[in-house]
Design an enzyme around this catalytic site. Structure first.
Site: not given
Length: 99
Positions: A23, A26
């Site tokens: 991600c 993230c």
């Protein structure tokens, strides 16, 4: 090692970062969380939960998108936010708990 349930029951607030290695947003959160952990040492515990490896915790707290931050104290959710959140916003929510 303490279970996730035991960790979040702590008197000290616990900030949980639900993330995944693949991600992009993230990865943007990682240095922000390091800054929060460093500046608020002793006031908060920051833990990371990989949603791919911990699907039970992810589904229990209905994590729909990542990153999702959830701030727990004594087992209760005190604040929750999905997406990238700047360190000052995170720290202000933690400070509200210690009042």
């Amino acid at each position: 090692m303490a279970s996730f349930g035991d960790l979040i029951k702590s008197e000290t607030p616990v900030l949980v970062d639900f993330y995944a290695d693949w991600c992009g947003p993230c990865k943007m959160m990682a240095p922000y969380l390091e800054e929060v952990a460093e500046k608020m040492k002793g006031k908060v515990r920051v833990i990371k939960v990989d949603v791919d490896k911990n699907q039970a915790a992810s589904s229990k707290y209905r994590v729909q998108s990542i990153p999702t931050l959830i701030l727990f104290q004594k087992g209760e959710i005190k604040w929750r936010q999905a997406g990238v959140v700047d360190p000052n916003t995170i720290m202000s929510h933690i400070n509200q708990l210690s009042k």
